[in-house]
Scaffold this motif. Sequence first.
Motif, PDB file in Angstrom:
ATOM      1  N   ARG A  43       0.857  -1.179   0.000  1.00  0.00           N
ATOM      2  CA  ARG A  43       0.000   0.000   0.000  1.00  0.00           C
ATOM      3  C   ARG A  43       0.898   1.235   0.000  1.00  0.00           C
ATOM      4  NH1 ARG A  43      -4.921  -1.976   0.703  1.00  0.00           N
ATOM      5  NH2 ARG A  43      -5.957  -0.007   1.121  1.00  0.00           N
ATOM      6  N   LEU A  44       0.619   2.193  -0.867  1.00  0.00           N
ATOM      7  CA  LEU A  44       1.470   3.367  -1.057  1.00  0.00           C
ATOM      8  C   LEU A  44       0.776   4.635  -0.598  1.00  0.00           C
ATOM      9  CD1 LEU A  44       2.892   2.721  -4.650  1.00  0.00           C
ATOM     10  CD2 LEU A  44       4.017   2.288  -2.465  1.00  0.00           C
ATOM     11  N   VAL A  45       1.530   5.483   0.098  1.00  0.00           N
ATOM     12  CA  VAL A  45       1.068   6.813   0.512  1.00  0.00           C
ATOM     13  C   VAL A  45       2.159   7.809   0.138  1.00  0.00           C
ATOM     14  CG1 VAL A  45       0.396   8.301   2.435  1.00  0.00           C
ATOM     15  CG2 VAL A  45      -0.253   5.883   2.454  1.00  0.00           C
ATOM     16  N   GLY A  46       1.795   8.850  -0.590  1.00  0.00           N
ATOM     17  CA  GLY A  46       2.733   9.928  -0.917  1.00  0.00           C
ATOM     18  C   GLY A  46       2.261  11.229  -0.308  1.00  0.00           C
ATOM     19  N   VAL A  47       3.197  12.021   0.208  1.00  0.00           N
ATOM     20  CA  VAL A  47       2.857  13.306   0.823  1.00  0.00           C
ATOM     21  C   VAL A  47       3.767  14.392   0.253  1.00  0.00           C
ATOM     22  CG1 VAL A  47       2.813  14.628   2.971  1.00  0.00           C
ATOM     23  CG2 VAL A  47       1.930  12.289   2.937  1.00  0.00           C
ATOM     24  N   CYS A  48       3.170  15.472  -0.231  1.00  0.00           N
ATOM     25  CA  CYS A  48       3.844  16.637  -0.809  1.00  0.00           C
ATOM     26  C   CYS A  48       4.745  16.191  -1.969  1.00  0.00           C
ATOM     27  CB  CYS A  48       4.587  17.426   0.251  1.00  0.00           C
ATOM     28  SG  CYS A  48       5.031  19.105  -0.316  1.00  0.00           S
ATOM     29  N   PHE A  49       6.067  16.209  -1.811  1.00  0.00           N
ATOM     30  CA  PHE A  49       6.922  15.688  -2.873  1.00  0.00           C
ATOM     31  C   PHE A  49       6.538  14.245  -3.201  1.00  0.00           C
ATOM     32  CE2 PHE A  49      10.511  13.018  -3.984  1.00  0.00           C
ATOM     33  CZ  PHE A  49      11.043  13.657  -5.091  1.00  0.00           C
ATOM     34  N   GLY A  50       6.199  13.459  -2.191  1.00  0.00           N
ATOM     35  CA  GLY A  50       5.790  12.075  -2.437  1.00  0.00           C
ATOM     36  C   GLY A  50       4.533  11.993  -3.283  1.00  0.00           C
ATOM     37  N   HIS A  51       3.605  12.898  -3.065  1.00  0.00           N
ATOM     38  CA  HIS A  51       2.386  13.017  -3.883  1.00  0.00           C
ATOM     39  C   HIS A  51       2.765  13.313  -5.328  1.00  0.00           C
ATOM     40  CE1 HIS A  51      -1.509  14.748  -5.158  1.00  0.00           C
ATOM     41  NE2 HIS A  51      -0.896  15.896  -5.400  1.00  0.00           N
ATOM     42  N   GLN A  52       3.677  14.259  -5.501  1.00  0.00           N
ATOM     43  CA  GLN A  52       4.103  14.648  -6.843  1.00  0.00           C
ATOM     44  C   GLN A  52       4.872  13.529  -7.524  1.00  0.00           C
ATOM     45  OE1 GLN A  52       6.291  18.173  -5.840  1.00  0.00           O
ATOM     46  NE2 GLN A  52       4.483  19.170  -4.970  1.00  0.00           N
ATOM     47  N   ALA A  53       5.741  12.841  -6.759  1.00  0.00           N
ATOM     48  CA  ALA A  53       6.518  11.741  -7.330  1.00  0.00           C
ATOM     49  C   ALA A  53       5.611  10.608  -7.787  1.00  0.00           C
ATOM     50  CB  ALA A  53       7.535  11.235  -6.312  1.00  0.00           C
ATOM     51  N   MET A  54       4.588  10.288  -6.992  1.00  0.00           N
ATOM     52  CA  MET A  54       3.663   9.234  -7.397  1.00  0.00           C
ATOM     53  C   MET A  54       2.916   9.635  -8.661  1.00  0.00           C
ATOM     54  SD  MET A  54       2.225   7.740  -3.743  1.00  0.00           S
ATOM     55  CE  MET A  54       0.919   6.803  -4.555  1.00  0.00           C
ATOM     56  N   ALA A  55       2.460  10.886  -8.718  1.00  0.00           N
ATOM     57  CA  ALA A  55       1.741  11.348  -9.908  1.00  0.00           C
ATOM     58  C   ALA A  55       2.641  11.296 -11.138  1.00  0.00           C
ATOM     59  CB  ALA A  55       1.217  12.762  -9.684  1.00  0.00           C
ATOM     60  N   GLN A  56       3.889  11.783 -11.006  1.00  0.00           N
ATOM     61  CA  GLN A  56       4.820  11.799 -12.131  1.00  0.00           C
ATOM     62  C   GLN A  56       5.151  10.368 -12.578  1.00  0.00           C
ATOM     63  OE1 GLN A  56       5.911  14.809 -13.284  1.00  0.00           O
ATOM     64  NE2 GLN A  56       7.769  14.425 -14.451  1.00  0.00           N
ATOM     65  N   ALA A  57       5.390   9.479 -11.616  1.00  0.00           N
ATOM     66  CA  ALA A  57       5.769   8.106 -11.943  1.00  0.00           C
ATOM     67  C   ALA A  57       4.637   7.344 -12.625  1.00  0.00           C
ATOM     68  CB  ALA A  57       6.195   7.370 -10.675  1.00  0.00           C
ATOM     69  N   LEU A  58       3.406   7.677 -12.277  1.00  0.00           N
ATOM     70  CA  LEU A  58       2.257   6.882 -12.720  1.00  0.00           C
ATOM     71  C   LEU A  58       1.479   7.533 -13.859  1.00  0.00           C
ATOM     72  CD1 LEU A  58       1.089   5.655  -9.200  1.00  0.00           C
ATOM     73  CD2 LEU A  58       2.446   4.407 -10.904  1.00  0.00           C
ATOM     74  N   GLY A  59       2.130   8.505 -14.545  1.00  0.00           N
ATOM     75  CA  GLY A  59       1.533   9.015 -15.780  1.00  0.00           C
ATOM     76  C   GLY A  59       1.073  10.453 -15.768  1.00  0.00           C
ATOM     77  N   GLY A  60       1.263  11.179 -14.654  1.00  0.00           N
ATOM     78  CA  GLY A  60       0.877  12.575 -14.591  1.00  0.00           C
ATOM     79  C   GLY A  60       2.045  13.497 -14.898  1.00  0.00           C
ATOM     80  N   ARG A  61       1.849  14.786 -14.601  1.00  0.00           N
ATOM     81  CA  ARG A  61       2.923  15.756 -14.810  1.00  0.00           C
ATOM     82  C   ARG A  61       2.916  16.781 -13.680  1.00  0.00           C
ATOM     83  NH1 ARG A  61       1.485  18.034 -19.250  1.00  0.00           N
ATOM     84  NH2 ARG A  61       1.253  20.235 -18.703  1.00  0.00           N
ATOM     85  N   VAL A  62       4.120  17.143 -13.237  1.00  0.00           N
ATOM     86  CA  VAL A  62       4.311  18.098 -12.149  1.00  0.00           C
ATOM     87  C   VAL A  62       5.132  19.273 -12.673  1.00  0.00           C
ATOM     88  CG1 VAL A  62       5.352  18.439  -9.863  1.00  0.00           C
ATOM     89  CG2 VAL A  62       4.216  16.272 -10.414  1.00  0.00           C
ATOM     90  N   GLU A  63       4.757  20.491 -12.261  1.00  0.00           N
ATOM     91  CA  GLU A  63       5.486  21.694 -12.654  1.00  0.00           C
ATOM     92  C   GLU A  63       5.572  22.651 -11.474  1.00  0.00           C
ATOM     93  OE1 GLU A  63       3.412  23.482 -15.893  1.00  0.00           O
ATOM     94  OE2 GLU A  63       3.913  21.874 -17.330  1.00  0.00           O
ATOM     95  N   LYS A  64       6.507  23.593 -11.555  1.00  0.00           N
ATOM     96  CA  LYS A  64       6.519  24.697 -10.603  1.00  0.00           C
ATOM     97  C   LYS A  64       5.346  25.600 -10.963  1.00  0.00           C
ATOM     98  CE  LYS A  64      10.185  25.912  -8.737  1.00  0.00           C
ATOM     99  NZ  LYS A  64      11.560  26.367  -8.398  1.00  0.00           N
ATOM    100  N   SER A  65       4.463  25.817 -10.007  1.00  0.00           N
ATOM    101  CA  SER A  65       3.203  26.492 -10.297  1.00  0.00           C
ATOM    102  C   SER A  65       3.385  27.999 -10.428  1.00  0.00           C
ATOM    103  CB  SER A  65       2.185  26.189  -9.190  1.00  0.00           C
ATOM    104  OG  SER A  65       1.005  26.923  -9.395  1.00  0.00           O
TER     105      SER A  65
END
Length: 229
Positions: A87-109
């Motif tokens: 079971r995986l939980v990501g928080v802040c950078f972890g949230h972004q890393a999970m999104a990026q790894a699993l097909g999303g995209r992260v940017e400086k807002s």
Amino acid sequence: MPTIAVLETGRPPAPLRDAHGDYPTMFAGLLGEGFSTRAFDVQAGDLPDAAAFDGAIVTGSAAGVYEDHGWLPPLLDWIRTARGQTRLVGVCFGHQAMAQALGGRVEKSDRGWGVGLHRYQVVAPELWMTPALGEIALSASHQDQVVVKPADARVVLASDFTPYAGLAWGDDAISLQPHPEFSRAFTGALVEGRRGRIEAAVVDRAVESLKADDDRAVVGAWIRRFLSA
């Protein structure tokens, strides 16, 4: 007792560590006595065998997931491989890393720094969100945001400032942009330490916001329930 791997991807500023602890210590406190945790120093190349743990938490970091760090590609590969093994939980950078790894995209807002106590709407209640709330308040500290969510991710938390503040995949992976592990005292000290990097008016509003109550206890219960399922 569930055993949780805490993937330490960054550290608090040194002046704050003695008073507030490092991120694995904060997460151990959030989970409480019913869980056993083991920290892994991701920047040193230390990654766990996902299948050996009941769950894993990917912490916050000052790094951006789009930056050129040698430890980042192995972390993103690990997230892709670990999905379905624990079971995986990501928080802040972890949230972004999970999104990026699993097909999303992260940017400086272009919305700038999100700091202080932010409020988020519960867009889609999940079974682990017990006790149920329609809105939560948690500490935030970020410039980066998920701007494209993975196609198979559900949005569970949102705000005007952070539309993809909480994501869920299937029944075994969740991520949150805000910090349930941060006390308001730590968040206040963190944002004050960035005065100068962050414009004074933003810092002042953040410090004022932290006078209100947060929902750390409730969201901590959510994460414990999720990791115990």
